[in-house]
Design a protein around this motif. Sequence first.
Motif, mmCIF file in Angstrom:
data_model
loop_
_atom_site.group_PDB
_atom_site.id
_atom_site.type_symbol
_atom_site.label_atom_id
_atom_site.label_comp_id
_atom_site.label_asym_id
_atom_site.label_seq_id
_atom_site.Cartn_x
_atom_site.Cartn_y
_atom_site.Cartn_z
ATOM 1 N N ASP A 1 44.333 11.261 82.524
ATOM 2 C CA ASP A 1 43.763 12.564 82.862
ATOM 3 C C ASP A 1 42.339 12.639 82.331
ATOM 4 O OD1 ASP A 1 45.942 13.616 84.173
ATOM 5 O OD2 ASP A 1 46.798 14.516 82.361
ATOM 6 N N ARG A 2 41.435 13.017 83.228
ATOM 7 C CA ARG A 2 40.056 13.264 82.825
ATOM 8 C C ARG A 2 39.748 14.733 83.100
ATOM 9 N NH1 ARG A 2 37.484 8.584 81.632
ATOM 10 N NH2 ARG A 2 35.545 9.721 81.383
ATOM 11 N N TYR A 3 38.957 15.338 82.218
ATOM 12 C CA TYR A 3 38.613 16.748 82.348
ATOM 13 C C TYR A 3 37.152 16.829 82.760
ATOM 14 C CZ TYR A 3 43.038 16.899 80.078
ATOM 15 O OH TYR A 3 44.366 16.688 79.792
ATOM 16 N N VAL A 4 36.913 17.564 83.839
ATOM 17 C CA VAL A 4 35.645 17.470 84.560
ATOM 18 C C VAL A 4 34.962 18.826 84.644
ATOM 19 C CG1 VAL A 4 34.575 16.769 86.749
ATOM 20 C CG2 VAL A 4 36.652 15.616 85.949
ATOM 21 N N VAL A 5 33.643 18.804 84.484
ATOM 22 C CA VAL A 5 32.812 19.947 84.844
ATOM 23 C C VAL A 5 31.811 19.468 85.888
ATOM 24 C CG1 VAL A 5 33.013 21.190 82.654
ATOM 25 C CG2 VAL A 5 31.225 19.477 82.916
ATOM 26 N N MET B 1 37.048 26.122 72.486
ATOM 27 C CA MET B 1 36.839 26.021 73.937
ATOM 28 C C MET B 1 35.352 25.851 74.252
ATOM 29 S SD MET B 1 39.426 28.967 75.205
ATOM 30 C CE MET B 1 40.735 29.358 74.052
ATOM 31 N N ALA B 2 34.511 26.589 73.518
ATOM 32 C CA ALA B 2 33.070 26.475 73.724
ATOM 33 C C ALA B 2 32.586 25.074 73.358
ATOM 34 C CB ALA B 2 32.339 27.524 72.897
ATOM 35 N N ARG B 3 33.125 24.504 72.284
ATOM 36 C CA ARG B 3 32.725 23.155 71.875
ATOM 37 C C ARG B 3 33.128 22.124 72.928
ATOM 38 N NH1 ARG B 3 34.489 21.050 66.354
ATOM 39 N NH2 ARG B 3 32.785 19.596 66.789
ATOM 40 N N VAL B 4 34.342 22.258 73.458
ATOM 41 C CA VAL B 4 34.814 21.321 74.477
ATOM 42 C C VAL B 4 33.933 21.415 75.724
ATOM 43 C CG1 VAL B 4 36.702 20.835 76.088
ATOM 44 C CG2 VAL B 4 37.189 21.211 73.669
ATOM 45 N N LEU B 5 33.656 22.624 76.165
ATOM 46 C CA LEU B 5 32.851 22.801 77.370
ATOM 47 C C LEU B 5 31.436 22.266 77.162
ATOM 48 C CD1 LEU B 5 33.422 23.917 80.168
ATOM 49 C CD2 LEU B 5 32.532 26.126 79.425
ATOM 50 N N ALA B 6 30.849 22.544 75.996
ATOM 51 C CA ALA B 6 29.508 22.036 75.705
ATOM 52 C C ALA B 6 29.500 20.514 75.655
ATOM 53 C CB ALA B 6 29.011 22.615 74.383
ATOM 54 N N VAL C 1 20.045 16.015 70.837
ATOM 55 C CA VAL C 1 21.227 16.235 71.672
ATOM 56 C C VAL C 1 22.270 17.043 70.903
ATOM 57 C CG1 VAL C 1 23.154 15.112 72.862
ATOM 58 C CG2 VAL C 1 20.844 14.171 73.071
ATOM 59 N N ARG C 2 22.485 16.692 69.628
ATOM 60 C CA ARG C 2 23.455 17.414 68.816
ATOM 61 C C ARG C 2 23.036 18.876 68.642
ATOM 62 N NH1 ARG C 2 24.082 19.424 64.150
ATOM 63 N NH2 ARG C 2 22.004 18.798 63.469
ATOM 64 N N GLU C 3 21.751 19.103 68.388
ATOM 65 C CA GLU C 3 21.254 20.470 68.226
ATOM 66 C C GLU C 3 21.455 21.275 69.511
ATOM 67 O OE1 GLU C 3 19.944 22.213 65.788
ATOM 68 O OE2 GLU C 3 19.759 20.715 64.199
ATOM 69 N N PHE C 4 21.186 20.633 70.659
ATOM 70 C CA PHE C 4 21.367 21.357 71.919
ATOM 71 C C PHE C 4 22.831 21.678 72.151
ATOM 72 C CE2 PHE C 4 22.585 21.202 76.399
ATOM 73 C CZ PHE C 4 21.979 22.377 76.806
ATOM 74 N N ALA C 5 23.730 20.739 71.838
ATOM 75 C CA ALA C 5 25.164 20.993 72.013
ATOM 76 C C ALA C 5 25.604 22.186 71.167
ATOM 77 C CB ALA C 5 25.974 19.751 71.650
ATOM 78 N N GLU C 6 25.055 22.312 69.976
ATOM 79 C CA GLU C 6 25.378 23.458 69.126
ATOM 80 C C GLU C 6 24.833 24.749 69.724
ATOM 81 O OE1 GLU C 6 24.211 22.935 65.096
ATOM 82 O OE2 GLU C 6 25.590 21.283 64.719
ATOM 83 N N THR C 7 23.618 24.678 70.271
ATOM 84 C CA THR C 7 23.037 25.863 70.909
ATOM 85 C C THR C 7 23.876 26.297 72.104
ATOM 86 O OG1 THR C 7 20.794 25.282 70.232
ATOM 87 C CG2 THR C 7 20.998 26.761 72.116
ATOM 88 N N LEU C 8 24.273 25.336 72.943
ATOM 89 C CA LEU C 8 25.082 25.652 74.113
ATOM 90 C C LEU C 8 26.435 26.215 73.689
ATOM 91 C CD1 LEU C 8 25.354 25.644 77.158
ATOM 92 C CD2 LEU C 8 26.090 23.254 77.047
ATOM 93 N N THR C 9 27.012 25.658 72.630
ATOM 94 C CA THR C 9 28.277 26.189 72.107
ATOM 95 C C THR C 9 28.124 27.647 71.710
ATOM 96 O OG1 THR C 9 28.994 24.012 71.316
ATOM 97 C CG2 THR C 9 30.013 25.935 70.291
#
Length: 247
Positions: free
Chosen positions: A163-167, A109-114, A89-97
Amino acid sequence: MPGGRLTQQDRRQIALGLADNLPYAEIARRLDRPTSTVTREVMRNGGPAGYRADLAHRATEQRAHRRRQAAPRGVEAEPQPYGRDAEAVREFAETLTTVLMAGGLPKMMARVLACLYTTDSGSLTAFELARRLQVSPASISKAITVLESLELVRRERDERRRDRYVVDDDLWYQSVIRSARTNDEFAEAARQGVAALRPGTPAAARLENAARFLDFVSESLVRAAEQAREVLYSSTEASEPPPSGRR
Protein backbone atom coordinates in the motif's frame (compact mmCIF):
# COMPACT_ATOMS: atom_id res chain seq x y z
CA MET A 1 14.70 34.38 6.98
CA PRO A 2 15.31 37.98 8.13
CA GLY A 3 17.37 38.13 11.31
CA GLY A 4 18.14 34.39 11.52
CA ARG A 5 16.57 32.19 14.16
CA LEU A 6 14.18 33.47 16.79
CA THR A 7 15.89 34.74 19.93
CA GLN A 8 14.54 34.63 23.47
CA GLN A 9 13.72 38.34 23.16
CA ASP A 10 11.82 37.64 19.92
CA ARG A 11 9.76 35.04 21.75
CA ARG A 12 8.97 37.49 24.52
CA GLN A 13 7.76 39.95 21.90
CA ILE A 14 5.55 37.23 20.45
CA ALA A 15 4.11 36.52 23.89
CA LEU A 16 3.38 40.22 24.41
CA GLY A 17 1.70 40.41 21.01
CA LEU A 18 -0.49 37.43 21.80
CA ALA A 19 -1.43 38.98 25.14
CA ASP A 20 -2.53 42.10 23.23
CA ASN A 21 -4.57 39.92 20.81
CA LEU A 22 -2.48 41.04 17.84
CA PRO A 23 -2.78 38.94 14.66
CA TYR A 24 0.20 36.82 13.67
CA ALA A 25 0.88 39.05 10.67
CA GLU A 26 1.24 42.14 12.86
CA ILE A 27 3.51 40.36 15.34
CA ALA A 28 5.63 39.14 12.42
CA ARG A 29 5.80 42.66 10.94
CA ARG A 30 7.09 44.07 14.23
CA LEU A 31 9.76 41.37 14.37
CA ASP A 32 10.58 41.68 10.65
CA ARG A 33 9.83 37.99 10.21
CA PRO A 34 7.60 35.98 7.87
CA THR A 35 4.12 35.42 9.24
CA SER A 36 4.64 31.66 8.83
CA THR A 37 7.56 31.80 11.27
CA VAL A 38 5.41 33.31 14.00
CA THR A 39 2.49 30.99 13.24
CA ARG A 40 4.71 27.92 13.43
CA GLU A 41 6.39 29.14 16.62
CA VAL A 42 3.06 29.63 18.40
CA MET A 43 1.36 26.48 17.14
CA ARG A 44 4.19 24.18 18.12
CA ASN A 45 4.55 25.73 21.59
CA GLY A 46 1.13 25.61 23.19
CA GLY A 47 -1.00 27.67 20.79
CA PRO A 48 -2.22 31.26 21.33
CA ALA A 49 -3.61 30.56 24.79
CA GLY A 50 -0.74 28.43 26.08
CA TYR A 51 2.32 30.10 24.58
CA ARG A 52 5.07 30.96 27.10
CA ALA A 53 8.23 32.61 25.79
CA ASP A 54 10.75 31.04 28.17
CA LEU A 55 9.23 27.56 27.85
CA ALA A 56 9.15 27.89 24.05
CA HIS A 57 12.81 28.95 23.95
CA ARG A 58 13.84 26.04 26.17
CA ALA A 59 11.79 23.56 24.11
CA THR A 60 13.39 24.82 20.87
CA GLU A 61 16.88 24.36 22.30
CA GLN A 62 15.98 20.83 23.39
CA ARG A 63 14.60 19.96 19.94
CA ALA A 64 17.75 21.29 18.29
CA HIS A 65 19.87 19.21 20.66
CA ARG A 66 17.89 16.06 19.88
CA ARG A 67 18.20 16.71 16.12
CA ARG A 68 21.97 17.07 16.42
CA GLN A 69 22.17 13.79 18.30
CA ALA A 70 19.94 11.98 15.78
CA ALA A 71 21.45 13.52 12.63
CA PRO A 72 24.04 10.78 11.94
CA ARG A 73 21.33 8.07 12.02
CA GLY A 74 18.26 9.95 10.85
CA VAL A 75 16.67 10.73 7.56
CA GLU A 76 17.87 14.32 7.72
CA ALA A 77 21.44 13.09 7.11
CA GLU A 78 20.45 11.44 3.82
CA PRO A 79 21.49 13.22 0.60
CA GLN A 80 18.80 15.43 -0.90
CA PRO A 81 17.95 15.20 -4.63
CA TYR A 82 18.39 18.16 -6.98
CA GLY A 83 21.03 19.69 -4.71
CA ARG A 84 18.45 20.75 -2.11
CA ASP A 85 19.49 22.01 1.29
CA ALA A 86 18.31 19.39 3.81
CA GLU A 87 17.83 21.96 6.56
CA ALA A 88 15.74 24.22 4.28
CA VAL A 89 13.56 21.25 3.33
CA ARG A 90 13.08 20.33 7.00
CA GLU A 91 12.19 23.93 7.89
CA PHE A 92 9.65 24.08 5.08
CA ALA A 93 8.07 20.78 6.16
CA GLU A 94 7.63 22.23 9.64
CA THR A 95 6.09 25.40 8.20
CA LEU A 96 3.68 23.38 6.06
CA THR A 97 2.79 21.24 9.08
CA THR A 98 1.97 24.38 11.04
CA VAL A 99 -0.24 25.75 8.25
CA LEU A 100 -2.13 22.45 8.07
CA MET A 101 -2.58 22.43 11.84
CA ALA A 102 -3.89 25.99 11.74
CA GLY A 103 -6.41 24.73 9.19
CA GLY A 104 -7.74 22.20 11.70
CA LEU A 105 -5.67 19.02 11.22
CA PRO A 106 -4.22 17.33 14.32
CA LYS A 107 -0.42 17.37 14.50
CA MET A 108 0.33 13.81 13.33
CA MET A 109 -2.04 14.04 10.36
CA ALA A 110 -0.49 17.39 9.42
CA ARG A 111 3.01 15.88 9.66
CA VAL A 112 2.05 12.94 7.45
CA LEU A 113 0.46 15.18 4.83
CA ALA A 114 3.42 17.58 4.84
CA CYS A 115 5.81 14.64 4.49
CA LEU A 116 3.93 13.35 1.45
CA TYR A 117 3.81 16.78 -0.17
CA THR A 118 7.56 17.28 0.20
CA THR A 119 8.46 14.07 -1.63
CA ASP A 120 8.95 14.19 -5.39
CA SER A 121 6.90 11.04 -5.97
CA GLY A 122 4.02 12.29 -3.80
CA SER A 123 3.66 8.76 -2.42
CA LEU A 124 5.15 6.75 0.43
CA THR A 125 4.45 3.46 2.18
CA ALA A 126 3.52 3.36 5.86
CA PHE A 127 7.00 2.05 6.64
CA GLU A 128 8.63 4.92 4.75
CA LEU A 129 6.43 7.47 6.52
CA ALA A 130 7.25 6.00 9.93
CA ARG A 131 10.97 6.04 9.15
CA ARG A 132 10.97 9.61 7.83
CA LEU A 133 8.92 10.98 10.71
CA GLN A 134 10.58 8.71 13.29
CA VAL A 135 7.26 7.64 14.81
CA SER A 136 5.56 4.29 15.34
CA PRO A 137 3.68 2.49 12.54
CA ALA A 138 0.56 2.68 14.72
CA SER A 139 0.74 6.49 14.70
CA ILE A 140 0.99 6.48 10.92
CA SER A 141 -1.93 4.05 10.60
CA LYS A 142 -4.22 6.23 12.73
CA ALA A 143 -3.28 9.39 10.84
CA ILE A 144 -3.72 7.76 7.43
CA THR A 145 -7.15 6.40 8.38
CA VAL A 146 -8.44 9.90 9.11
CA LEU A 147 -6.71 11.49 6.11
CA GLU A 148 -8.30 8.91 3.83
CA SER A 149 -11.72 9.57 5.33
CA LEU A 150 -11.22 13.28 4.60
CA GLU A 151 -10.13 12.39 1.04
CA LEU A 152 -6.82 14.18 1.57
CA VAL A 153 -4.82 11.03 0.83
CA ARG A 154 -5.61 8.09 -1.43
CA ARG A 155 -4.28 4.54 -1.34
CA GLU A 156 -2.87 2.53 -4.23
CA ARG A 157 -0.93 -0.73 -4.64
CA ASP A 158 2.56 -0.71 -6.15
CA GLU A 159 4.20 -3.46 -8.18
CA ARG A 160 5.27 -5.20 -4.96
CA ARG A 161 1.66 -5.18 -3.72
CA ARG A 162 2.48 -2.71 -0.95
CA ASP A 163 0.00 0.00 0.00
CA ARG A 164 1.26 3.42 -0.97
CA TYR A 165 -0.35 6.64 0.25
CA VAL A 166 -0.59 9.31 -2.40
CA VAL A 167 -1.19 13.03 -2.69
CA ASP A 168 -1.67 14.58 -6.10
CA ASP A 169 -3.36 17.51 -7.80
CA ASP A 170 -6.74 15.82 -7.98
CA LEU A 171 -6.99 15.65 -4.19
CA TRP A 172 -7.40 19.43 -4.00
CA TYR A 173 -10.22 19.22 -6.52
CA GLN A 174 -11.87 16.52 -4.44
CA SER A 175 -11.38 18.61 -1.30
CA VAL A 176 -13.20 21.57 -2.87
CA ILE A 177 -16.03 19.33 -4.05
CA ARG A 178 -16.32 17.82 -0.57
CA SER A 179 -16.52 21.32 0.92
CA ALA A 180 -19.27 22.20 -1.52
CA ARG A 181 -21.19 19.04 -0.54
CA THR A 182 -20.93 20.02 3.13
CA ASN A 183 -22.31 23.45 2.28
CA ASP A 184 -25.17 21.84 0.39
CA GLU A 185 -26.06 19.64 3.35
CA PHE A 186 -26.18 22.62 5.70
CA ALA A 187 -28.20 24.65 3.20
CA GLU A 188 -30.75 21.83 2.88
CA ALA A 189 -31.02 21.53 6.65
CA ALA A 190 -31.44 25.29 6.91
CA ARG A 191 -34.32 25.22 4.44
CA GLN A 192 -36.01 22.55 6.56
CA GLY A 193 -35.51 24.81 9.55
CA VAL A 194 -37.29 27.68 7.81
CA ALA A 195 -40.44 25.58 7.61
CA ALA A 196 -40.15 24.45 11.23
CA LEU A 197 -39.52 27.95 12.57
CA ARG A 198 -42.16 29.53 10.31
CA PRO A 199 -41.24 31.79 7.39
CA GLY A 200 -41.00 35.46 8.24
CA THR A 201 -39.71 34.98 11.78
CA PRO A 202 -36.19 36.25 12.64
CA ALA A 203 -34.77 32.75 13.15
CA ALA A 204 -36.27 31.50 9.87
CA ALA A 205 -34.94 34.56 8.01
CA ARG A 206 -31.46 33.89 9.37
CA LEU A 207 -31.53 30.31 8.16
CA GLU A 208 -32.96 31.27 4.79
CA ASN A 209 -30.18 33.82 4.26
CA ALA A 210 -27.58 31.22 5.23
CA ALA A 211 -29.02 28.72 2.76
CA ARG A 212 -29.04 31.24 -0.08
CA PHE A 213 -25.49 32.32 0.70
CA LEU A 214 -24.19 28.75 0.81
CA ASP A 215 -26.03 27.82 -2.39
CA PHE A 216 -24.24 30.64 -4.17
CA VAL A 217 -20.85 29.77 -2.66
CA SER A 218 -21.18 26.07 -3.48
CA GLU A 219 -22.11 26.73 -7.10
CA SER A 220 -19.16 29.11 -7.42
CA LEU A 221 -16.76 26.64 -5.81
CA VAL A 222 -17.76 23.75 -8.03
CA ARG A 223 -17.64 25.89 -11.16
CA ALA A 224 -14.19 27.27 -10.27
CA ALA A 225 -12.86 23.81 -9.38
CA GLU A 226 -14.06 22.34 -12.68
CA GLN A 227 -12.52 25.20 -14.65
CA ALA A 228 -9.24 25.02 -12.72
CA ARG A 229 -8.92 21.28 -13.22
CA GLU A 230 -9.58 21.57 -16.92
CA VAL A 231 -7.22 24.51 -17.51
CA LEU A 232 -4.39 23.87 -15.05
CA TYR A 233 -4.18 20.09 -15.12
CA SER A 234 -4.45 19.81 -18.88
CA SER A 235 -1.63 22.32 -19.34
CA THR A 236 0.50 20.40 -16.82
CA GLU A 237 -0.09 17.09 -18.59
CA ALA A 238 0.73 18.65 -21.94
CA SER A 239 4.14 19.84 -20.77
CA GLU A 240 7.19 17.60 -20.56
CA PRO A 241 7.43 16.07 -17.08
CA PRO A 242 10.68 16.45 -15.10
CA PRO A 243 12.87 13.39 -14.49
CA SER A 244 11.33 12.84 -11.05
CA GLY A 245 7.86 14.25 -11.68
CA ARG A 246 4.73 13.33 -9.75
CA ARG A 247 3.39 9.85 -10.16
